[in-house]
Write a protein that holds these residues in place. Structure first.
Motif, PDB file in Angstrom:
ATOM      1  N   GLY A  42      -2.717   2.143  -3.982  1.00  0.00           N
ATOM      2  CA  GLY A  42      -2.378   3.340  -3.216  1.00  0.00           C
ATOM      3  C   GLY A  42      -2.443   4.629  -3.998  1.00  0.00           C
ATOM      4  N   MET A  43      -1.580   5.559  -3.632  1.00  0.00           N
ATOM      5  CA  MET A  43      -1.614   6.918  -4.137  1.00  0.00           C
ATOM      6  C   MET A  43      -0.230   7.328  -4.645  1.00  0.00           C
ATOM      7  N   GLN A  44      -0.043   8.249  -5.304  1.00  0.00           N
ATOM      8  CA  GLN A  44      -0.728   8.866  -6.379  1.00  0.00           C
ATOM      9  C   GLN A  44      -0.362   8.156  -7.652  1.00  0.00           C
ATOM     10  N   LEU A  57       0.859  -1.190   0.000  1.00  0.00           N
ATOM     11  CA  LEU A  57       0.000   0.000   0.000  1.00  0.00           C
ATOM     12  C   LEU A  57       0.893   1.237   0.000  1.00  0.00           C
ATOM     13  N   GLU A 111     -12.602   8.903  -4.612  1.00  0.00           N
ATOM     14  CA  GLU A 111     -11.971   8.769  -3.301  1.00  0.00           C
ATOM     15  C   GLU A 111     -12.642   7.714  -2.408  1.00  0.00           C
ATOM     16  N   LEU A 141      -9.355  -0.280  -0.868  1.00  0.00           N
ATOM     17  CA  LEU A 141      -8.146  -0.451  -0.067  1.00  0.00           C
ATOM     18  C   LEU A 141      -8.469  -1.202   1.225  1.00  0.00           C
ATOM     19  N   HIS A 152      -6.332   2.539  -6.754  1.00  0.00           N
ATOM     20  CA  HIS A 152      -5.320   3.601  -6.751  1.00  0.00           C
ATOM     21  C   HIS A 152      -5.982   4.853  -7.318  1.00  0.00           C
ATOM     22  N   VAL A 210     -11.003   4.134  -1.291  1.00  0.00           N
ATOM     23  CA  VAL A 210     -10.782   3.834   0.130  1.00  0.00           C
ATOM     24  C   VAL A 210     -11.463   2.510   0.496  1.00  0.00           C
ATOM     25  N   ASP A 244       1.700   5.140  -0.034  1.00  0.00           N
ATOM     26  CA  ASP A 244       1.367   6.535   0.284  1.00  0.00           C
ATOM     27  C   ASP A 244      -0.108   6.789   0.593  1.00  0.00           C
ATOM     28  N   VAL A 245      -0.728   5.859   1.277  1.00  0.00           N
ATOM     29  CA  VAL A 245      -2.104   6.094   1.739  1.00  0.00           C
ATOM     30  C   VAL A 245      -1.955   6.824   3.073  1.00  0.00           C
ATOM     31  N   GLN A 246      -1.740   8.129   2.961  1.00  0.00           N
ATOM     32  CA  GLN A 246      -1.403   8.965   4.108  1.00  0.00           C
ATOM     33  C   GLN A 246      -2.462  10.041   4.312  1.00  0.00           C
TER      34      GLN A 246
END
Length: 176
Positions: A110-112, A8, A25, A32, A139, A29, A10-12
């Motif tokens: 995850g991101m970005q 995972l 979004e 995830l 993602h 989520v 940068d799921v911050q």
């Protein structure tokens, strides 16, 4: 087949603090969370990658935005790998951790999308992790000045899924 690992990226908290929302979004989520729940239920190792950048107040160590997002909070035994570039492998312990686990397949989310997720997918492939899965609906990113988040995600699914990872939806990912 060797060990599968859920990665995972940068799921911050910072990702959820901006006025602009990530593309899809809430759906992302939820996906995830489903991936995390299934990985934990099957004993699949989970590694959280955490972007750290002292020059960016949102990702400065111990800032509110730097923390792993509450929606996917790591358990005490789960690994967190800190990184300071877009590549989760560059000058980090990620490769060593994956070798310790005997990892042969990464399930990546995850991101970005166009930054850390893209770079990490390509780097993983180049390092020999060639049976990876990019979870196509887990993602996200923000709209850019040129492309919408939807276009960015679609483009990267097409490019990365054509060469660097197999594309699966959350519903099609099964941990054993």
């Amino acid at each position: 087949m060797g060990q599968t690992v859920l990665l995972l990226i940068d799921v911050q908290q910072a990702m959820f603090m901006y006025d602009e929302k990530l593309y899809r979004e809430q759906e992302v989520v939820a996906h995830l969370q489903l991936l995390l729940t299934e990985a934990r239920a099957t004993g699949t190792p989970v590694i959280f990658v955490q972007h750290t950048d002292e020059a960016d107040e949102d990702f400065r160590e111990n800032s509110v935005g730097w923390a792993i997002a509450d929606v996917v909070r790591p358990l005490p035994h789960e690994r967190i790998v800190r990184k300071s570039s877009w590549d989760s492998f560059y000058q980090t312990e990620l490769r060593d951790v994956l070798q310790e686990l005997g990892a042969e397949q990464l399930i990546i989310a995850g991101m970005q999308t166009e930054f850390c997720l893209d770079t990490t997918c390509r780097s993983a492939y180049s390092l020999g992790y060639q049976n990876n899965v990019l979870v196509s609906d887990a993602h996200s990113t923000f709209d850019s000045k040129v492309l919408s988040g939807e276009q960015i995600v679609a483009h990267h699914n097409a490019v990365l899924g054509n060469r660097f990872a197999r594309l699966l939806t959350t519903a099609d990912v099964h941990f054993s």
